[in-house]
Design a protein around this motif. Structure first.
Motif, short mmCIF file in Angstrom:
data_model
loop_
_atom_site.label_atom_id
_atom_site.label_comp_id
_atom_site.label_asym_id
_atom_site.label_seq_id
_atom_site.Cartn_x
_atom_site.Cartn_y
_atom_site.Cartn_z
N ALA A 96 12.70 20.87 12.22
CA ALA A 96 13.36 20.12 13.29
C ALA A 96 12.36 19.22 14.02
O ALA A 96 12.67 18.05 14.32
N ALA A 97 11.16 19.74 14.30
CA ALA A 97 10.15 18.96 15.01
C ALA A 97 9.68 17.78 14.18
O ALA A 97 9.41 16.70 14.71
N LEU A 133 6.30 27.82 18.01
CA LEU A 133 5.67 26.67 17.35
C LEU A 133 4.96 25.86 18.42
O LEU A 133 5.54 25.55 19.46
N GLY A 134 3.71 25.53 18.17
CA GLY A 134 2.97 24.67 19.08
C GLY A 134 3.22 23.20 18.76
O GLY A 134 3.22 22.81 17.59
N VAL A 135 3.42 22.40 19.80
CA VAL A 135 3.70 20.98 19.63
C VAL A 135 2.83 20.18 20.60
O VAL A 135 2.86 20.43 21.81
N ILE A 136 2.06 19.25 20.08
CA ILE A 136 1.34 18.29 20.92
C ILE A 136 1.76 16.89 20.52
O ILE A 136 1.61 16.50 19.35
N ASP A 137 2.31 16.14 21.45
CA ASP A 137 2.69 14.75 21.22
C ASP A 137 1.64 13.84 21.83
O ASP A 137 1.37 13.90 23.04
N LEU A 138 1.06 12.99 20.99
CA LEU A 138 0.04 12.05 21.42
C LEU A 138 0.54 10.62 21.31
O LEU A 138 1.21 10.27 20.33
N SER A 139 0.22 9.81 22.30
CA SER A 139 0.42 8.37 22.21
C SER A 139 -0.96 7.74 22.09
O SER A 139 -1.83 7.95 22.95
N LEU A 140 -1.15 6.95 21.02
CA LEU A 140 -2.46 6.38 20.72
C LEU A 140 -2.43 4.86 20.86
O LEU A 140 -1.41 4.21 20.60
N ASP A 143 14.62 30.20 7.83
CA ASP A 143 14.75 29.30 6.69
C ASP A 143 14.76 30.13 5.41
O ASP A 143 13.81 30.88 5.14
N PRO A 144 15.80 30.03 4.60
CA PRO A 144 15.90 30.90 3.41
C PRO A 144 14.84 30.64 2.35
O PRO A 144 14.59 31.50 1.51
#
Length: 640
Positions: free
Chosen positions: A68-69, A303-310, A342-343
């Motif tokens: 999904a992410a 779940l770890g999520v880091i969103d970066l804007s570069l 998830d199967p």
């Protein structure tokens, strides 16, 4: 030859084209970094100890979050932060019971290869089965592994790839393709040299994490890294840590040149309220000293999520905005699953899963009463005593005929499953009846090996004083009800020692911190320490059977280190337990009450444990229920 003259139209067109290219070149690029950590072989959402599915953990559930992410972002990278290969019976089956054959792919990598992981770090538990197995297992990974602070003992050369440069083609917000070099470097706690001394001594050395980062991150930048991602199998401490410390996220975040910090080891959840008051932490944005950071729990529960804007308008890529978060698979407050498994994971490792079920269901003995650990931190407990007795049985045979045969033999054991950071369901709970291998693994969850150490009476007392640090100080003049247990103290460091009797005075301050540092306290919590009814002589010699972790210095217990080992046995404590139970065939688990917490007049001593303990209260008159919390936990107190 004269150069052709450009018409004003072509000059204008060229200028506009150049401006367009510049605009495209400077367009924002968004990158999502995803992380798993401390999976501990919980590839499926299956509890092998209770032999049933679970909604509370399992990488198969996190895979649903990963997909999904990824679907939400144009650009993403996925990393794993170690402690992957050990942790439950599935890991033991692959490593010990039905070992991997040459060319076979470890089930963990059957799953992670399907996920197309970009890179992974080596955690401390990866070393539990020895270096040959580790190298054999990771050879099946279709992605690079990194570990920068483990070097060969003799040469000092890296024992593993210290870092990698990943070249990726990504799409910026204008849709243009951009090429980025992402430097990825990994670190593991130097304490591996204590915790797995028998596997590592003379073969590798572990360097300080922060010093290694300070040396190698500039090297990564010099080799062209546009972005540097640090995968550190290390947690977050509130105070400044010394060299060679275990949890150094705060110091690591202050090393120049790091763009994202992926954490683990502590099984904690960052960003989260537990860290809101820590120095340098912005819990809302997930920053540690300005560096986007994440630590997604354990066993695939987040779940770890880091969103970066570069942006590269200044000539090099820079992080101009970020947001770190963790996504859970389970809502603890309502006890509800948030995603389905998830199967594909179950399909990929069906054979290994079935082999594990066949193994854990094989019967060893019969218990005439339930065995549980809900109250193991507040009183002498059968789930710990049966381990201690099995160790004694093993050690008696091991020292027979040696110079140590006539020394008093004691046994140290601790409760491994006592809730805490693992959650309200993390308790041993074995019903009366057949005892199978799954129950043996439930009683002893680590692949430790048996060791016997020699200590004197004074050192024995300090060993117990360190263990007694799991209790808060109870103020006799304070509130009428006080919390007994210190949640910062790891239950696996609460050693109970069988063969002596003693009491614990929790009105006294602790002599040691949870990290094993001596406090200013001059009093003693351990009182009436006796061997065979007589006070323990400080100069008397004792043998204590324990495990390789404790004997080698794990937990930083006073006076304990590898030099104290007098019997260096190769067999696992768990195997000693299985042999002991098989020899008994039928047994009635009970504790002999060799230690007690002294009551504090006028104060009710309360503690949190799993609500599953309620059904055992009738057999535990020393504990009574205060209230059930509705989240899987309950508040109890010691009976007067």
């Amino acid at each position: 030859m004269s150069r052709p003259t450009l018409s004003p139209f072509r000059l204008l067109a060229g200028a506009l084209l150049g401006a367009g290219l510049l605009s495209a070149q400077a367009a924002e690029l968004k990158l999502r970094i995803l992380q798993t950590t401390d999976v501990h072989m919980n590839l499926l959402n299956y509890d092998y100890y209770q032999d049933r599915p679970t909604d509370e953990y399992g990488l198969a559930k996190a895979v649903t979050l990963i997909k999904a992410a990824r679907a939400e972002a144009k650009n993403s990278l996925l990393f794993d932060n170690g402690d992957l290969l050990q942790g439950n019976p599935l890991g033991d089956v692959v490593a010990r019971v039905k070992p991997l054959k040459d060319g076979e792919v470890h089930p963990a990598y059957k799953v992670l290869n399907l996920l197309e992981v970009d890179a992974a770090n080596i955690g401390n538990h990866e070393f539990n089965y020895g270096l040959p197995f580790l190298r054999q297992a990771i050879s099946g990974a279709k992605f690079p592994y990194v570990s920068a602070n483990v070097v060969e003992a003799a040469s000092g050369k890296p024992a593993f790839e210290p870092y990698v440069l990943l070249e990726r083609r990504l799409r910026d917000e204008s849709g243009a393709e951009r090429r980025l070099k992402i430097g990825v470097i990994g670190f593991v706690p130097p304490q591996i040299m204590l915790w797995d001394r028998q596997n590592l001594e003379g073969k590798v050395r572990a360097l300080d994490i922060v010093e290694t980062a300070q040396r190698l991150i500039p090297e990564l930048r010099a080799k062209g890294a546009d972005l540097v991602v640090v995968i550190a199998h290390s947690g977050i401490e509130k105070t400044e840590q010394p060299r060679f410390a275990e949890n150094v996220a705060a110091q690591l975040a202050q090393v120049p040149g790091i763009d994202a910090l992926l954490l683990g080891h502590a099984h904690a959840e960052f960003p989260g309220p537990a860290f809101a008051a820590f120095p340098g932490v912005d819990s809302a944005r997930g920053l540690i000293h300005g560096v986007p950071s994440v630590m997604p729990g354990r066993w695939g529960d987040h779940l770890g999520v880091i969103d970066l804007s570069l942006d590269d308008s200044g000539g090099r890529w820079q992080v101009v905005a970020s947001q770190a978060s963790i996504r859970p698979i389970f809502q603890r407050s309502t006890r509800k699953a948030l995603v389905e498994a998830d199967p594909a994971v179950g399909i990929a490792i069906a054979a290994e899963h079935q082999a594990t079920l066949d193994y854990v269901r094989s019967q060893v003995a019969i218990t005439e009463a339930p065995i549980h650990s809900f109250f193991a931190q507040v009183g002498d407990d059968p789930s710990v005593q049966v381990v201690a007795q099995a160790q004694l049985d093993y050690a008696k045979r091991a020292v027979r005929g040696t110079a140590y045969e006539k020394l008093p033999l004691l046994s140290a054991a601790a409760p491994f499953k006592s809730g805490g950071r693992q959650g309200t369901g993390h308790y041993t709970d074995i019903p009366a009846g057949p005892v199978a291998i799954k129950h043996v693994a439930d009683l002893y969850v680590y692949p430790n090996t048996v060791k016997v150490v020699k200590v004197n009476g004074a050192e024995l007392r300090e060993w117990l004083e360190m263990s007694a640090g799991q209790f808060r100080r109870i103020d006799p003049a304070g509130p009428a009800a006080q919390e007994l247990l210190d949640p910062a103290f790891r239950s696996y460091n609460f050693d109970m020692i069988e063969g002596v009797s003693y009491q614990i005075d929790v009105s006294q301050p602790a002599r040691y911190t949870a990290e094993g540092q001596r406090t200013p306290a001059q009093g003693q919590r351990i009182v009436n320490l006796r061997y065979r009814g007589k006070p323990v002589d400080p100069g008397a010699e004792f043998l204590v059977v324990t495990n390789n972790y404790r004997a080698s210095g794990g937990g930083n217990f006073p006076a304990l280190g590898g030099e104290r080992i007098v019997v260096d046995a190769p067999d696992e404590n768990r195997e000693a337990l299985a042999q002991y139970l098989a020899g008994a065939k039928r047994f009635n688990p009970s504790a002999d009450g060799n230690w007690q917490i002294l009551p504090v007049k006028g104060v009710k001593l309360r503690f949190l444990s799993g609500a599953g303990g309620i059904k055992h209260l009738a057999r535990t008159p020393s504990v009574k229920l205060v209230e059930e919390r509705g989240d899987g936990s309950a508040l109890y107190e010691l009976a007067d």
